[in-house]
Motif scaffolding. Structure first.
Motif, mmCIF file in Angstrom:
data_model
loop_
_atom_site.group_PDB
_atom_site.id
_atom_site.type_symbol
_atom_site.label_atom_id
_atom_site.label_comp_id
_atom_site.label_asym_id
_atom_site.label_seq_id
_atom_site.Cartn_x
_atom_site.Cartn_y
_atom_site.Cartn_z
ATOM 1 N N ASN A 160 16.454 -11.461 7.850
ATOM 2 C CA ASN A 160 16.454 -10.931 9.209
ATOM 3 C C ASN A 160 16.416 -9.406 9.128
ATOM 4 O O ASN A 160 17.249 -8.782 8.461
ATOM 5 C CB ASN A 160 17.708 -11.393 9.955
ATOM 6 N N GLN A 162 16.563 -7.212 11.751
ATOM 7 C CA GLN A 162 17.050 -6.532 12.953
ATOM 8 C C GLN A 162 17.903 -5.310 12.640
ATOM 9 O O GLN A 162 17.854 -4.308 13.346
ATOM 10 C CB GLN A 162 17.851 -7.504 13.825
ATOM 11 N N ASN A 214 12.451 -11.122 14.466
ATOM 12 C CA ASN A 214 13.343 -10.459 13.517
ATOM 13 C C ASN A 214 13.418 -11.213 12.194
ATOM 14 O O ASN A 214 13.812 -10.656 11.173
ATOM 15 C CB ASN A 214 14.760 -10.339 14.092
#
Length: 409
Positions: A160, A162, A214
Motif C-alpha cells: 500500500n 498511501q 493505493n
C-alpha cells in the motif's frame, strides 16, 4: 408410571433427539480477503456471511461472522439443514456493519447466478477456500487471483503506497525484488523487478470505502522442485521509474529485508499487505475551515528553463495528513493561473485543517502529461533526513491565509 412405560418414553425421546441431530450438518468455511481493495485489519475488520437459509439472513443481522485465523484468512463453522441448497454471499467492512455501514461491503457477483451456492448432504463438510470477490468483474465461486499452476507455489503479495508521499502513481511503477541474484528463483530476483499491478475499484459500488489505487499486488511463483517447506524467502518492494525490469529501481525500501517461509504442503498462499517502507499514512486531525491564497513568481524557474509559458502550474497541499479539501481529498490539487503579462501565478482553495499546526504543500509543473515536483529543500527543517524537509509549509492562524512565494520559485 410403570417401568415399561418409562423405558418406552426414554426410547422415544432418544429417537427424537437422534432425528433432530441428523437434520443439520456442520459446514466449515475458509475465506480469504486479500482480493478486497480495502484495509481489512485482522483485529478490526468485519467479515460476515449472508444468505437465504437459517441461520443466515440477507441483512446485517445475520449471525454468521468469521473469525480471523491469520493474515487474510478467516473461518467459521455453521450448522445448516441437511440435504439442502443454500444461497449466500460474503460481506466485508473495515469497521462493522452497523448503521450506515449495513450495506457497505457486499462482494461483487459470482457466476453463474450472482450468489454463492452450497449443497449439503448428511455429513459434516468443509468448503474449499473461497476468495471474497472484491474484483471489478464477476468471478467463479472458487476463483483465485492468480492462474493455477501445478508446478509452482503461488504467493500473493500486496503493498500500500498511501503513506509514501513521494510516490506518483501516474509515472512510478511498483515492483518486488528478492530471493536470488543475479538469476531468478521462479519469477523473483534481486537483479530484476517483478512488477505489481495497481488494484482496481471494487466491482460493487457500495463497497468502495477506500481508494483501491493505493494498493499494488501480484503473484510470486516459486517452482516446487527448487524450494523446500519452511525455506525462508527474502524480498523488498521497490519503486521504478520505467517498465524495464532490468533498470535499477529509483527507490528501494530502506528497511531490513522482508521475509516469508515456503508454506507447509507447498500450498498457495497470500501475504497480508504492507505499507511501503513500513510508512503508514498519518491520520488526519482538524476541523477548521480556512481559505488559502497562493501567489508564486516563476521568473527564476523560467530563466533556468524549468518552466515555460503554457506549462500547467499547480499546488498540492495537505501532505502528511495536514489538510484536506471539502471533498476530503488530500493532498489537494489547485491549478494556478498566470496574471497578465507577468510571471506571477495565483490560485485559491478552501482547506479543512487544524489552526496553529503546520500544513505542508508543494508546487508542481505538468509537462507532457507528467507531474514534475519543484526542487525545494528547507535547510532550517529540524530533521534534514525527514522527507518533509523537501516540502514547503505554513502555519495557518486566520480564516484567510495569504502565501507569497515570490523569491526562489
Amino acid at each position: 408410571m410403570r417401568k415399561g412405560n418409562i423405558l418406552f418414553v426414554l426410547f422415544m425421546m432418544t429417537m427424537m433427539f437422534s432425528i433432530a441431530g441428523a437434520q443439520t450438518v456442520n459446514v466449515t468455511f475458509l475465506v480469504n480477503t486479500a482480493t478486497v481493495p480495502d484495509t481489512l485489519w485482522p483485529d478490526q475488520a468485519f467479515v460476515q456471511m449472508r444468505g437465504d437459509t437459517d441461520p443466515l439472513t440477507w441483512d446485517n443481522l445475520s449471525p454468521v461472522v468469521f473469525q480471523n485465523i491469520g493474515g487474510d484468512f478467516w473461518s467459521t463453522t455453521v450448522a445448516f439443514p441437511a440435504d439442502s441448497t443454500i444461497n449466500y454471499k460474503l460481506f466485508t467492512n473495515a469497521v462493522d456493519a452497523d448503521g450506515d455501514n449495513a450495506n457497505k461491503g457486499w462482494e461483487n457477483d459470482l457466476d453463474p447466478g450472482g450468489n454463492r451456492v452450497l449443497t449439503t448432504g448428511t455429513s459434516d463438510m468443509m468448503v474449499p477456500l473461497e476468495f471474497v470477490n472484491g474484483s471489478p468483474d464477476r468471478q467463479d465461486q472458487f476463483w483465485t487471483p492468480w492462474p493455477v499452476n501445478q508446478d509452482s507455489i503461488a504467493v500473493w503479495v500486496r503493498v500500500n503506497m498511501q503513506g509514501w508521499e513521494g510516490f506518483n502513481s501516474a509515472t512510478d511503477k511498483i515492483g518486488v525484488r528478492g530471493a536470488a541474484h543475479p538469476d531468478y528463483l521462479g519469477n523473483l530476483s534481486w537483479a530484476h523487478t517483478l512488477f505489481l499491478n495497481q488494484e482496481q475499484p471494487h466491482g460493487n459500488g457500495g463497497s468502495r470505502q477506500y481508494t483501491a489505487g493505493n494498493f499494488y499486488s501480484g503473484v510470486i511463483l516459486l517452482p516446487k522442485d527448487e524450494v523446500t517447506e519452511g525455506q525462508t524467502i527474502e524480498y523488498k518492494f521497490v519503486i521504478a521509474g520505467s517498465d524495464d525490469p532490468d533498470a535499477d529501481p529509483t527507490t528501494w525500501e530502506g528497511i531490513d529485508n522482508r521475509k516469508f517461509n515456503v508454506p507447509m504442503g507447498m500450498a498457495d498462499t497470500t501475504l497480508f499487505f504492507a505499507w511501503f517502507n513500513n510508512v503508514a499514512p498519518v491520520p488526519f486531525v482538524g476541523s477548521d475551515t480556512v481559505t488559502v491564497n497562493y501567489t508564486v513568481d516563476m521568473s527564476t524557474a523560467i530563466q533556468e528553463r524549468g518552466f515555460r509559458t503554457g506549462d500547467t502550474l499547480f499546488v498540492q497541499a495537505g501532505w502528511s495528513g495536514t489538510a484536506r479539501d471539502l471533498t476530503d481529498a488530500s493532498p489537494t490539487r489547485t491549478i494556478l493561473t498566470k496574471q497578465g503579462f507577468t510571471n506571477t501565478y495565483v490560485g485559491s482553495e478552501t482547506l479543512v485543517l487544524k489552526k496553529g499546526s503546520r500544513v505542508f504543500y508543494q508546487y508542481y509543473v505538468q509537462k507532457d502529461g507528467q507531474d514534475i515536483r519543484e526542487t525545494y529543500f528547507n535547510f532550517d527543517f529540524e530533521d534534514s533526513s525527514d522527507p518533509l524537509a523537501e516540502r514547503r509549509f505554513f502555519t495557518p492562524e486566520n480564516d484567510v491565509n495569504d502565501l507569497m512565494d515570490t523569491e526562489d520559485s
